[in-house]
Design an enzyme around this catalytic site. Structure first.
Site, mmCIF file in Angstrom:
data_model
loop_
_atom_site.group_PDB
_atom_site.id
_atom_site.type_symbol
_atom_site.label_atom_id
_atom_site.label_comp_id
_atom_site.label_asym_id
_atom_site.label_seq_id
_atom_site.Cartn_x
_atom_site.Cartn_y
_atom_site.Cartn_z
ATOM 1 N N HIS A 99 17.033 5.821 -23.632
ATOM 2 C CA HIS A 99 17.117 6.735 -24.336
ATOM 3 C C HIS A 99 17.739 8.267 -23.465
ATOM 4 O O HIS A 99 16.699 8.417 -22.352
ATOM 5 C CB HIS A 99 16.523 7.400 -26.157
ATOM 6 C CG HIS A 99 14.626 7.848 -25.011
ATOM 7 N ND1 HIS A 99 14.006 7.496 -25.225
ATOM 8 C CD2 HIS A 99 14.726 8.042 -24.148
ATOM 9 C CE1 HIS A 99 13.223 7.512 -24.184
ATOM 10 N NE2 HIS A 99 13.202 8.076 -23.335
ATOM 11 N N HIS A 134 8.305 12.452 -27.296
ATOM 12 C CA HIS A 134 8.270 13.538 -26.085
ATOM 13 C C HIS A 134 7.693 14.505 -26.370
ATOM 14 O O HIS A 134 8.356 15.717 -26.580
ATOM 15 C CB HIS A 134 9.047 14.121 -25.319
ATOM 16 C CG HIS A 134 10.013 12.409 -25.628
ATOM 17 N ND1 HIS A 134 10.636 11.733 -25.951
ATOM 18 C CD2 HIS A 134 10.894 12.080 -23.878
ATOM 19 C CE1 HIS A 134 11.482 10.416 -25.457
ATOM 20 N NE2 HIS A 134 10.831 10.708 -24.530
ATOM 21 N N HIS A 168 13.407 6.583 -13.711
ATOM 22 C CA HIS A 168 14.409 7.765 -13.878
ATOM 23 C C HIS A 168 12.987 8.165 -13.802
ATOM 24 O O HIS A 168 11.681 8.329 -13.373
ATOM 25 C CB HIS A 168 14.810 7.993 -14.985
ATOM 26 C CG HIS A 168 14.217 8.313 -16.471
ATOM 27 N ND1 HIS A 168 13.603 6.744 -16.474
ATOM 28 C CD2 HIS A 168 13.583 8.923 -16.968
ATOM 29 C CE1 HIS A 168 13.580 7.280 -17.761
ATOM 30 N NE2 HIS A 168 13.234 8.296 -18.147
ATOM 31 N N GLU A 185 8.395 3.836 -19.845
ATOM 32 C CA GLU A 185 8.605 4.031 -20.675
ATOM 33 C C GLU A 185 9.093 2.525 -21.146
ATOM 34 O O GLU A 185 9.267 1.991 -22.407
ATOM 35 C CB GLU A 185 10.211 4.705 -20.800
ATOM 36 C CG GLU A 185 9.829 6.331 -20.545
ATOM 37 C CD GLU A 185 10.937 6.580 -21.312
ATOM 38 O OE1 GLU A 185 11.390 8.481 -21.937
ATOM 39 O OE2 GLU A 185 12.529 6.334 -21.285
HETATM 40 C C1 DHB Z 1 16.120 12.327 -19.572
HETATM 41 C C2 DHB Z 1 15.261 11.452 -19.277
HETATM 42 C C3 DHB Z 1 14.304 10.927 -20.765
HETATM 43 O O1 DHB Z 1 13.943 9.332 -20.766
HETATM 44 C C4 DHB Z 1 14.024 12.326 -21.340
HETATM 45 O O2 DHB Z 1 13.467 11.957 -22.509
HETATM 46 C C5 DHB Z 1 14.830 13.347 -21.291
HETATM 47 C C6 DHB Z 1 15.389 13.379 -20.323
HETATM 48 C C7 DHB Z 1 17.089 12.382 -18.736
HETATM 49 O O3 DHB Z 1 17.754 11.307 -17.568
HETATM 50 O O4 DHB Z 1 17.513 13.410 -18.367
HETATM 51 FE FE FE Z 2 12.476 9.913 -22.078
#
Ligand code: DHB
Ligand code: FE
Length: 288
Positions: free
Chosen positions: A12, A59, A193, A240
Site C-alpha cells: 500500500h 497508520h 521502505h 509491514e
Molecule cells: C509511504 C509508504 C507507506 O507504507 C506508508 O504507510 C506511507 C507512505 C510512501 O512510500 O510514501
Molecule cells: Fe504503510
C-alpha cells in the site's frame, strides 16, 4: 463450509490512492505500476470471492498512541474511509461481514490469540489502497471485507512467526463456518521502505525478491525471519511485511501438525520500484 480460495499480497502507499483518485494512473511515472495490476483486476473479476479478509495496518488513524492493539478484528457492518489529513478518499465505504468476523473472533480467541474486537474503525490507505489496486474505481467494492489490523507502527510489533501461526488459526476458523462462502485472505503493506532517519529512501530489491521466493516456496522458514532482519534489510517500514505471513499461513499447504497440502499456484507475481518511497511487491496465490 466456508473455505479460503486464494491469497493476495500487495503493498500500500498513500500516493497510489491519490494517483487513482486524481486520474493519474496513465502518467509515465505511474503507468508501469498500474500495468502490473491489470491481470490482477481481471483475475479478481473472474474469481470473485464472497468475502475478503483483509490484513492491513492502521497508520495512527483509527488508533493513536492512547491505545495500540496488536491484532484487531473489525466486526462492524460498515467501515468509513478515514480522513488522513486531506479529507477521506473518494472511495466506497467498506461493507463488513459481522457474522463471519464474530465467528472468526470466537474461534481464534479460543485458539489462544488475544484479538481486540473493534466495532467502529475508520479505515486508512493501508486498507483502501490495496482495494483500489485490485478493483479500480467501482461504485461499490465487489464484496464484504473484514478489516484485520496489525500493529507494525509502534514497537513492540508481533513476530513473523506469530503472524504465521495466526494465519493457520484464521484458516481453521474460516473452515468451521457453516456456510459455503469463498473467502480470500489478503496480506498487505511492505516491501522495502524507510520513511525516516538517516536511511530514509532505502530500497533493497535483492532482499525483497529473495523474501518473495521464500514466502512462496518455504513459508515456515520465512516466518522464522527475525524482526531485526526486516528492519536492517528492508528498512524501518519494511516490517509491514509480517502481515503477509498471516495470509500465507492461512493457505492449504500450511498445517500446524507439519503435514503439507498441495503447494499453491502462483497466479501472478509483480515487483516495481519506486512508488513514492516504497518498493511495491504483489502476489496472487491460489489454493489447490
Ligand atoms: C509511504 C509508504 C507507506 O507504507 C506508508 O504507510 C506511507 C507512505 C510512501 O512510500 O510514501
Ligand atoms: Fe504503510
Amino acid at each position: 463450509m466456508a473455505r479460503i480460495s486464494a491469497s493476495v499480497y500487495t503493498s500500500h502507499v498513500p500516493a497510489i490512492g491519490v494517483a487513482v483518485d486524481l486520474g493519474k494512473t496513465q502518467e509515465p511515472y505511474w503507468q508501469p505500476l498500474f500495468a502490473g495490476y491489470e491481470l490482477s483486476k481481471r483475475w479478481l473479476e473472474d474469481n470473485r470471492p464472497d468475502v475478503i479478509f483483509l490484513v492491513y495496518n492502521d497508520h495512527a488513524t483509527a488508533f493513536s498512541l492512547d491505545i495500540i492493539p496488536t491484532f484487531a478484528i473489525g466486526c462492524a457492518a460498515e467501515f468509513e474511509p478515514a480522513d488522513e489529513g486531506w479529507g477521506p478518499r473518494p472511495v466506497p465505504k467498506v461493507i463488513g461481514h459481522p457474522e463471519l468476523a464474530a465467528h472468526i473472533a470466537q474461534s481464534v480467541i479460543q485458539d489462544d490469540f488475544d484479538l481486540t474486537l473493534v466495532n467502529r474503525m475508520p479505515v486508512d490507505h493501508g486498507l483502501t489502497v490495496p482495494l483500489s489496486l485490485m478493483c479500480g474505481q467501482p461504485q461499490a467494492w465487489p464484496c464484504p471485507v473484514i478489516p484485520f489490523h496489525v500493529n507494525v507502527v509502534q514497537y513492540p510489533v508481533p513476530s513473523g512467526r506469530r503472524c504465521f501461526q495466526l494465519g493457520q488459526a484464521i484458516r481453521k476458523a474460516v473452515e468451521s463456518y457453516d456456510e459455503p462462502l469463498k473467502v480470500q485472505i489478503w496480506g498487505t503493506g511492505g516491501m522495502s521502505h524507510q520513511l525516516q532517519g538517516a536511511r530514509a529512501g532505502l530500497i533493497n530489491r535483492e532482499w525483497d525478491n529473495a523474501w518473495l521466493d521464500q514466502l512462496i516456496a518455504d513459508p515456515k522458514a520465512c516466518a522464522d525471519v527475525p524482526h531485526i532482519d526486516y528492519v536492517r534489510e528492508a528498512g524501518s517500514e519494511g516490517i509491514e511485511l509480517v502481515m503477509w505471513l498471516i495470509a500465507r499461513g492461512a493457505m492449504s499447504d500450511v498445517n500446524a501438525d507439519g503435514a503439507r497440502g498441495p503447494a499453491p499456484t502462483v497466479r501472478h507475481r509483480f515487483y516495481h520500484v519506486p512508488a513514492s518511497n516504497t518498493a511495491v511487491g504483489h502476489l496472487i496465490l491460489e489454493n489447490n
